[in-house]
Each structure stands twice: as structure tokens, then as C-alpha cells.
Design a protein around this motif. Structure first.
Motif, PDB file in Angstrom:
ATOM      1  N   SER A 183     -49.602  68.489 107.549  1.00 29.27           N
ATOM      2  CA  SER A 183     -48.827  67.731 106.617  1.00 29.27           C
ATOM      3  C   SER A 183     -47.565  67.181 106.963  1.00 29.27           C
ATOM      4  O   SER A 183     -47.116  66.361 106.503  1.00 29.27           O
ATOM      5  N   GLY A 184     -46.984  67.885 108.116  1.00 30.17           N
ATOM      6  CA  GLY A 184     -45.498  67.487 108.403  1.00 30.17           C
ATOM      7  C   GLY A 184     -44.460  67.846 107.525  1.00 30.17           C
ATOM      8  O   GLY A 184     -43.366  67.702 107.754  1.00 30.17           O
TER       9      GLY A 184
ATOM     10  N   LEU B 156     -52.523  62.074 110.588  1.00 31.08           N
ATOM     11  CA  LEU B 156     -52.215  60.786 111.604  1.00 31.08           C
ATOM     12  C   LEU B 156     -51.250  61.598 112.448  1.00 31.08           C
ATOM     13  O   LEU B 156     -50.211  62.289 112.072  1.00 31.08           O
ATOM     14  N   ALA B 157     -51.237  61.313 113.743  1.00 29.31           N
ATOM     15  CA  ALA B 157     -50.111  61.758 114.916  1.00 29.31           C
ATOM     16  C   ALA B 157     -49.480  60.906 115.731  1.00 29.31           C
ATOM     17  O   ALA B 157     -50.270  59.984 115.969  1.00 29.31           O
ATOM     18  N   PHE B 158     -48.445  60.936 115.735  1.00 28.45           N
ATOM     19  CA  PHE B 158     -47.496  59.937 116.281  1.00 28.45           C
ATOM     20  C   PHE B 158     -46.901  60.320 117.707  1.00 28.45           C
ATOM     21  O   PHE B 158     -46.275  59.248 118.502  1.00 28.45           O
TER      22      PHE B 158
ATOM     23  N   TRP C 252     -48.022  59.064 101.579  1.00 30.17           N
ATOM     24  CA  TRP C 252     -47.797  59.724 102.732  1.00 30.17           C
ATOM     25  C   TRP C 252     -46.514  60.541 102.631  1.00 30.17           C
ATOM     26  O   TRP C 252     -45.665  60.439 102.009  1.00 30.17           O
ATOM     27  N   THR C 253     -46.635  61.623 103.429  1.00 32.65           N
ATOM     28  CA  THR C 253     -45.514  62.337 103.662  1.00 32.65           C
ATOM     29  C   THR C 253     -44.564  61.798 104.681  1.00 32.65           C
ATOM     30  O   THR C 253     -44.964  60.927 105.386  1.00 32.65           O
TER      31      THR C 253
ATOM     32  N   ILE D 214     -48.014  62.850 110.205  1.00 32.13           N
ATOM     33  CA  ILE D 214     -47.915  62.319 108.813  1.00 32.13           C
ATOM     34  C   ILE D 214     -49.333  62.547 108.146  1.00 32.13           C
ATOM     35  O   ILE D 214     -50.376  62.332 108.885  1.00 32.13           O
ATOM     36  N   TRP D 215     -49.099  63.057 106.979  1.00 30.59           N
ATOM     37  CA  TRP D 215     -50.464  63.276 106.067  1.00 30.59           C
ATOM     38  C   TRP D 215     -50.808  62.180 105.076  1.00 30.59           C
ATOM     39  O   TRP D 215     -49.440  61.939 104.331  1.00 30.59           O
ATOM     40  N   LEU D 216     -51.834  61.431 104.992  1.00 35.92           N
ATOM     41  CA  LEU D 216     -52.201  60.468 104.151  1.00 35.92           C
ATOM     42  C   LEU D 216     -52.959  60.915 102.795  1.00 35.92           C
ATOM     43  O   LEU D 216     -53.720  61.867 103.294  1.00 35.92           O
TER      44      LEU D 216
END
Length: 429
Positions: free
Chosen positions: A211-212, A401-403, A350-351, A359-361
């Protein structure tokens, strides 16, 4: 007459493919040799997507890999050569099951950056990544049916590890400040009333994967106190703590609670995952059993890898590498957040992480993100469906999602490819 459907059959769902695969396996006479716990060992959804991500032309917003291109590879190559030529007989030999003296002392220095100033190298055991420490914790503390509490959502690798030991993994709700203390108390009371035996709280308090989200400073001690009151041990997994974008990591749960927290760290995110090294800082009164269980799994961690990590921490400006990595991750996170703001349809939230990789959508209720993955792959972008990060088999309307390992250009393009798929799912409700 042959129908069009027979000529072009619909693709099988992932669940159907798994069921057919298991049916084929179960026909073999060796099936009866498997243990009951083997049924709980699952293929990681992250691993599935990781393999897919290697296909040319795909943009992966899935894998939580660190960015390694700024590592001093030429210099590290010289360090490796020096280790082999000058210390090769030691580097290639069996070593201590605890890990080398030098690396365990260096681990204590690393942990001091996050407020753990009382750690002794005698209470540190070097592990094969923090994943093996999770495995050992489940094996040492849990009988089949015992409960491990975790955040909702949590790390898929830990879920797979715990479930392999037939542990009952029970999620606890989070909000934007992390685990909710009142929810933790409620779940403990509820599970105890049902006759459950709760052994551990597994938590990733800083930049939770997936979730971040970060557990706020004012909740940290309260979470430990709630667990202590019910004699529940806290298993603190902290691979991302030093990757706080502002360079000011929060004090760990272990810092003020040496007897009630097992702390897990990793070199995968602050150096390189390929060295496969992490560590556990274990309360003194339970160290021997934990260490012996680690030794029973790997005999001893790789000596040559430990010597290379020690050389990196001793001879290089690893803090400088960490600073540049934080700056890079912060820039890529901001790029993703801006692209989400610009592109996402109404109904998606999103977080907003302060560090880490993810980041968690969250999409509207009623959408299952797992079937959307195939459409995303067809559009040449990948993500991790939210169902991978919860202990139940229920559908999830979330995705990760990963950045961290993706350029800003690919982040923007990847979201351009993903957005129409999410919009179509929302409009179909």
C-alpha cells in the motif's frame, strides 16, 4: 458444423488453469506422498507477473525492484576480485550460521540510523533475505492453526510463507496512518473469544508493501503495547525504512521494545537484492532457538556475499548512494502521482507514500482487478492485482503500482495504457 466459439475458444481464467494443472498433477501416484501443508504452497502472483514483465515492449508497473544503475559496479568488481584473491579460502568456505562478526556489527550501525541504538551483534543473525527470517519465525512460533495477525493488505511473500506452515493469517484494517489500534484490539478480542491462539503480529510499518502506507509515529508504541498486553510478539519487517523521501526515517517499533519485537532488515533495497542477504535482530531470551532454526535451513549464509556487503558498507559512500536513491524514488513517485491525478477516471483513489516503492489504487466496489490484468497485458502494461496481498480468496477492487525501477517516461506511458482499461471497468458497473 463448427461454431465460431469452437474455432476461437475463450481463454481460460487463471483459476481454471490452476485447477486443471492440479487435476493433472493429482492423477500421478506420487500425489499421495505430499504433506497436507504442501497444498498451502502457492505460486506467487508477483512472480507470475515478474516473468511476464520480461517480455519486450511491456511496461512493468508491477515489480518492486530497486534502481541499481548508479551502483559503483566497476569498483565493486575490484572489491570482489580482492576478496577472492586475498581472502578466497575464507570466502569460499563454510562460515558461521550467525553470519560474520564484521557484518553483524555493521548491521547494528545500520539499525542505529532508525533509532535502534542498543543492539548487540550477539543478537543478530544474518539470513538469506528477510524472507527466510519470516519462514523461521513461522516455524519457531506457530503450530498449525495458530494465528498471525497482519496488515490489510500485506506482503504476498509473507502470506505464502505463513500459509505453508498451516497458519491462520488474519488481517487487521488500516487507514492512511497505518494499522488502526482500535481495530487491532477488536480483532484480538474477537479471535480470542473464538478460541484462537494468536502468536504474532506481522507488520511492515514503514511504506507497507503493497500500500505504501506508513504507520504514524503516534501509533507505533500503542500497537506494541496492545500486543504486549495479549502476549503477542511483533514481527517488524522493515526493508524500506531508510528510503523515506525526506531522509528522516521514523523510529522503529523495536527501538523502545527490545523484548517484544523481532526486527527484520534487508540489504535488498538499500544495496542489491541479488546478494540475498538480510538479518534478524532477536530478543536475547529467544535468540538461541531462532538462530538454530535459521542454521537448520541454510547451514550458513553465503560468506562471499557477506564479505562483499561488508566491503560495500566499509569502503564506499553507501549513504550517498542511499541519498541519491531516495531522490530518484521521490521524483518517480511524484511523476506517478501527477499522472494518476491527470489521467485516472472518477471513482479511483490512491495512497500518497512518504517513501518506499509502491502506490495502492482502489477502484469502485464491484470491480475485480484480477481479470483486468489480462487486458492490461494485451495493452502492454502490467500491475499486481490486489487479491495477491490478502489472505482470503475473495476478489479485490485494488491493485499495486510500483514506481521504483521505471523511468518517468515509462510511468507516464504505462498509465496512459492502463487508464482506458480501468475506465472501461468502471463504466461497465
Amino acid at each position: 458444423m463448427t461454431s465460431q466459439d469452437e474455432l476461437n475458444p475463450l481463454p481460460l481464467t487463471a483459476e481454471t488453469e490452476v485447477a486443471l494443472e492440479r487435476a493433472a498433477e493429482s492423477a500421478h501416484r506420487h500425489e499421495e506422498l505430499f504433506s497436507v501443508r504442501a497444498a498451502g504452497i502457492k505460486q506467487s502472483a508477483v512472480r507470475d507477473v515478474f516473468d511476464i514483465s520480461a517480455k519486450p515492449g511491456l511496461i512493468s508497473l508491477a515489480g518492486g525492484s530497486p534502481y541499481l544503475k548508479s551502483l559503483p559496479l566497476e569498483e565493486l568488481g575490484k572489491s570482489a576480485a580482492k576478496i577472492i584473491t586475498e581472502h578466497g579460502l575464507e570466502a569460499f568456505q563454510y562460515g558461521s550460521g550467525q553470519g560474520t562478526d564484521e557484518l553483524r556489527q555493521q548491521v547494528c550501525d545500520v539499525m542505529a540510523l532508525e533509532g535502534i541504538t542498543d543492539a548487540s551483534p550477539d543478537n543478530v543473525v544474518i539470513t538469506t533475505g528477510s524472507q527466510s527470517a519470516q519462514d523461521v519465525a513461522a516455524k519457531v512460533f506457530c503450530n498449525p492453526g495458530d494465528v498471525i495477525l497482519c496488515e490489510d493488505p500485506t506482503y504476498v511473500g509473507a502470506l505464502n510463507t505463513f500459509e505453508a506452515y498451516e497458519v491462520d493469517v488474519q488481517p487487521v484494517l488500516m487507514d492512511n496512518d497505518g494499522l488502526i489500534p482500535e481495530e487491532l484490539e477488536r480483532r484480538i478480542e474477537e479471535l480470542k473469544a473464538a478460541g484462537k491462539n494468536i502468536k504474532l503480529l506481522y507488520t511492515i510499518p514503514s511504506f507497507n508493501n503493497p500500500s505504501g502506507i506508513t504507520l504514524s509515529a503516534d501509533r507505533r508504541q500503542r500497537i506494541v503495547d496492545i500486543c504486549k498486553a495479549s502476549n503477542i510478539l511483533v514481527l517488524e519487517d522493515n526493508p524500506y525504512g531508510l528510503l523515506r523521501f525526506d531522509g528522516k526515517p521514523l523510529k522503529t517499533l523495536r527501538a523502545d521494545n527490545p523484548d517484544d519485537v523481532i526486527y527484520l532488515g534487508s540489504f535488498s533495497k538499500i544495496f542489491a537484492p541479488g546478494v540475498r542477504l538480510g538479518w534478524a535482530l532477536v530478543p536475547e531470551h529467544m535468540y538461541r532457538r531462532f538462530y538454530l532454526a535459521c542454521e537448520a535451513v541454510v547451514l550458513c549464509p553465503s560468506v562471499i556475499n557477506q564479505m562483499l556487503v561488508s566491503a560495500y558498507l566499509r569502503d564506499y559512500d553507501w549513504n550517498g548512494f542511499l541519498r541519491s536513491s531516495r531522490d530518484l524514488y521521490a521524483a518517480r513517485c511524484n511523476t506517478m502521482l501527477k499522472a494518476l491525478e491527470d489521467q485516472m477516471p472518477d471513482g479511483v483513489s490512491w495512497t500518497v507514500p512518504d517513501g518506499g516503492f509502491f502506490i495502492w489504487l482502489t477502484l469502485p466496489e464491484g470491480i475485480d482487478t484480477y481479470p483486468l490484468l489480462k487486458k492490461a497485458i494485451d495493452a502492454r502494461v502490467v500491475f499486481i492485482p490486489g487479491a495477491a496481498f490478502v489472505p482470503s480468496d475473495d476478489p479485490s477492487n485494488c491493485l499495486r503500482l510500483a514506481f521504483s525501477a521505471v523511468s518517468s517516461e515509462d510511468i507516464e506511458e504505462g498509465l496512459r495504457r492502463l487508464t482506458p482499461i480501468l475506465r472501461e471497468a468502471i463504466e461497465a458497473l
